[in-house]
Enzyme design. Structure first.
Site, PDB file in Angstrom:
ATOM      1  N   GLU A 111       1.750   0.426   9.373  1.00 16.55           N
ATOM      2  CA  GLU A 111       0.624   1.049   8.662  1.00 16.55           C
ATOM      3  C   GLU A 111      -0.441   1.520   9.653  1.00 16.55           C
ATOM      4  O   GLU A 111      -1.119   2.527   9.413  1.00 16.55           O
ATOM      5  CB  GLU A 111       0.052   0.065   7.630  1.00 16.55           C
ATOM      6  N   ASN A 170       0.697 -11.739   6.072  1.00 13.68           N
ATOM      7  CA  ASN A 170      -0.149 -10.584   6.354  1.00 13.68           C
ATOM      8  C   ASN A 170      -0.764 -10.130   5.029  1.00 13.68           C
ATOM      9  O   ASN A 170      -0.099  -9.510   4.210  1.00 13.68           O
ATOM     10  CB  ASN A 170       0.696  -9.455   6.980  1.00 13.68           C
ATOM     11  N   TRP A 171      -2.029 -10.490   4.857  1.00 12.29           N
ATOM     12  CA  TRP A 171      -2.699 -10.150   3.585  1.00 12.29           C
ATOM     13  C   TRP A 171      -3.058  -8.674   3.486  1.00 12.29           C
ATOM     14  O   TRP A 171      -3.499  -8.214   2.439  1.00 12.29           O
ATOM     15  CB  TRP A 171      -3.992 -10.983   3.439  1.00 12.29           C
ATOM     16  N   LYS A 172      -2.932  -7.948   4.595  1.00  7.39           N
ATOM     17  CA  LYS A 172      -3.335  -6.536   4.644  1.00  7.39           C
ATOM     18  C   LYS A 172      -4.788  -6.410   4.139  1.00  7.39           C
ATOM     19  O   LYS A 172      -5.586  -7.312   4.406  1.00  7.39           O
ATOM     20  CB  LYS A 172      -2.345  -5.665   3.874  1.00  7.39           C
ATOM     21  N   GLU A 193      10.342  -4.846  11.268  1.00  7.34           N
ATOM     22  CA  GLU A 193       9.936  -4.476   9.913  1.00  7.34           C
ATOM     23  C   GLU A 193      10.423  -3.065   9.620  1.00  7.34           C
ATOM     24  O   GLU A 193       9.715  -2.082   9.924  1.00  7.34           O
ATOM     25  CB  GLU A 193       8.409  -4.517   9.785  1.00  7.34           C
ATOM     26  N   HIS A 232       1.542  -2.636  13.728  1.00 10.13           N
ATOM     27  CA  HIS A 232       2.098  -2.593  12.378  1.00 10.13           C
ATOM     28  C   HIS A 232       2.316  -1.127  11.985  1.00 10.13           C
ATOM     29  O   HIS A 232       1.516  -0.250  12.343  1.00 10.13           O
ATOM     30  CB  HIS A 232       1.148  -3.280  11.390  1.00 10.13           C
ATOM     31  N   GLY A 252       3.179  -8.631   0.609  1.00 10.54           N
ATOM     32  CA  GLY A 252       2.836  -8.823  -0.803  1.00 10.54           C
ATOM     33  C   GLY A 252       2.997 -10.254  -1.311  1.00 10.54           C
ATOM     34  O   GLY A 252       2.097 -10.782  -1.985  1.00 10.54           O
ATOM     35  N   SER A 272       9.510  -6.757   2.246  1.00 10.21           N
ATOM     36  CA  SER A 272       9.893  -7.227   0.909  1.00 10.21           C
ATOM     37  C   SER A 272      10.517  -8.624   0.904  1.00 10.21           C
ATOM     38  O   SER A 272      11.453  -8.902   0.156  1.00 10.21           O
ATOM     39  CB  SER A 272      10.828  -6.214   0.235  1.00 10.21           C
ATOM     40  N   GLY A 276       6.961  -3.210   1.236  1.00  8.36           N
ATOM     41  CA  GLY A 276       6.278  -2.963  -0.040  1.00  8.36           C
ATOM     42  C   GLY A 276       7.112  -2.228  -1.073  1.00  8.36           C
ATOM     43  O   GLY A 276       6.578  -1.713  -2.052  1.00  8.36           O
TER      44      GLY A 276
END
Ligand code: 13P
Length: 241
Positions: free
Chosen positions: A91, A8-10, A158, A89, A225, A203, A164
């Site tokens: 976010e 997931n490159w966000k 998650e 997600h 990340g 992470s 992160g």
């Protein structure tokens, strides 16, 4: 079943030049790996550039088309060759107000259009400290999958406090959480769903990745990340096959 490793490159990187380079570098790292299902989820705008690796989107709208300024429909994702889409997600829940009800509609829209939803659930630090993790997971899972009889969903646990932060969930705790999620799925939807793949995210790096698959029994990983570093991502994949 092959482990499913999802990048997931966000909202990264910030240019198509960098995205193409990252994609090519990842492709080199993973070209000989056959024993894992690898999926890259870049921002929407970079989806058309990638052809050789399986791809997914990071979100989808719940309608097929029409007057919904700024949204992207499941048909468009399918047309661009996506097989997967991340839904719910944390976010999106936090910054865009996505509720269990919206997420449920998005999951249905994805399934109706032959996209496999990667349905994310997880508790905040506060909820964990208040011993409310199980209650939260129950609400999210039941709400997100409401009204679905049979489904081809990939679930991702998650824990929000692990995203992160470098503070990954301990393998032992993650194994326990996997068991709890499986129980919630079976209790709510019957034994058939025990085949639903459950992934871990939060992470993940090349040092801890294998533990989640080989010790905790997860069927895959959702990597944030570390998926922006082709070598590190390659090492993660290698460590789990
Ligand atoms: P990190 O791997 O950066 O913690 O992100 C996890 C995540 O949110 C993947 O969807």
């Amino acid at each position: 079943m092959k482990p499913i490793i999802i990048a997931n490159w966000k909202m990264n990187p910030q240019s198509s030049k960098e995205a193409n380079k990252l994609f090519e570098d990842i492709e080199k790292e993973i070209k000989d790996i056959k024993k894992a299902e690898i999926v890259i989820c870049p921002p929407f705008v970079f989806l058309p550039s990638f052809t050789n690796i399986k791809k997914g989107a990071q979100d989808v709208f719940l309608e097929k088309g029409g007057a919904f300024t700024g949204e992207v429909s499941p048909l468009m994702l399918k047309d661009l060759g996506c097989e997967y889409v991340i839904v719910g997600h944390s976010e999106r829940r936090k910054y865009f107000g996505e509720t269990d009800e919206i997420i449920n509609k998005k999951i249905k829209a994805a399934l109706e259009n032959n996209l496999t939803p990667i349905f994310c659930v997880g508790e905040t630090k506060k909820e964990k400290e208040e011993n409310r993790t199980e209650e939260v997971l129950k609400r999210e899972i039941k709400g997100g999958l409401k009204g679905l009889g049979s489904f081809e969903v990939t679930l991702a646990y998650e824990p929000i406090w692990a995203i992160g932060t470098g503070n990954a969930c301990e393998v032992k705790t993650a194994a326990k959480m996997r068991g709890i999620i499986k129980d919630i799925l079976e209790e709510s939807f019957g034994k058939g769903v025990s085949k639903t793949p459950i992934l871990y995210g939060g992470s993940v790096n090349s040092k801890n990745a294998a533990g989640y698959i080989k010790e905790a029994g997860f069927q895959g990983l959702l990597v944030g990340g570390a998926s922006l570093d082709a070598k590190e991502f390659g090492k993660i994949v290698e460590s789990v096959v």
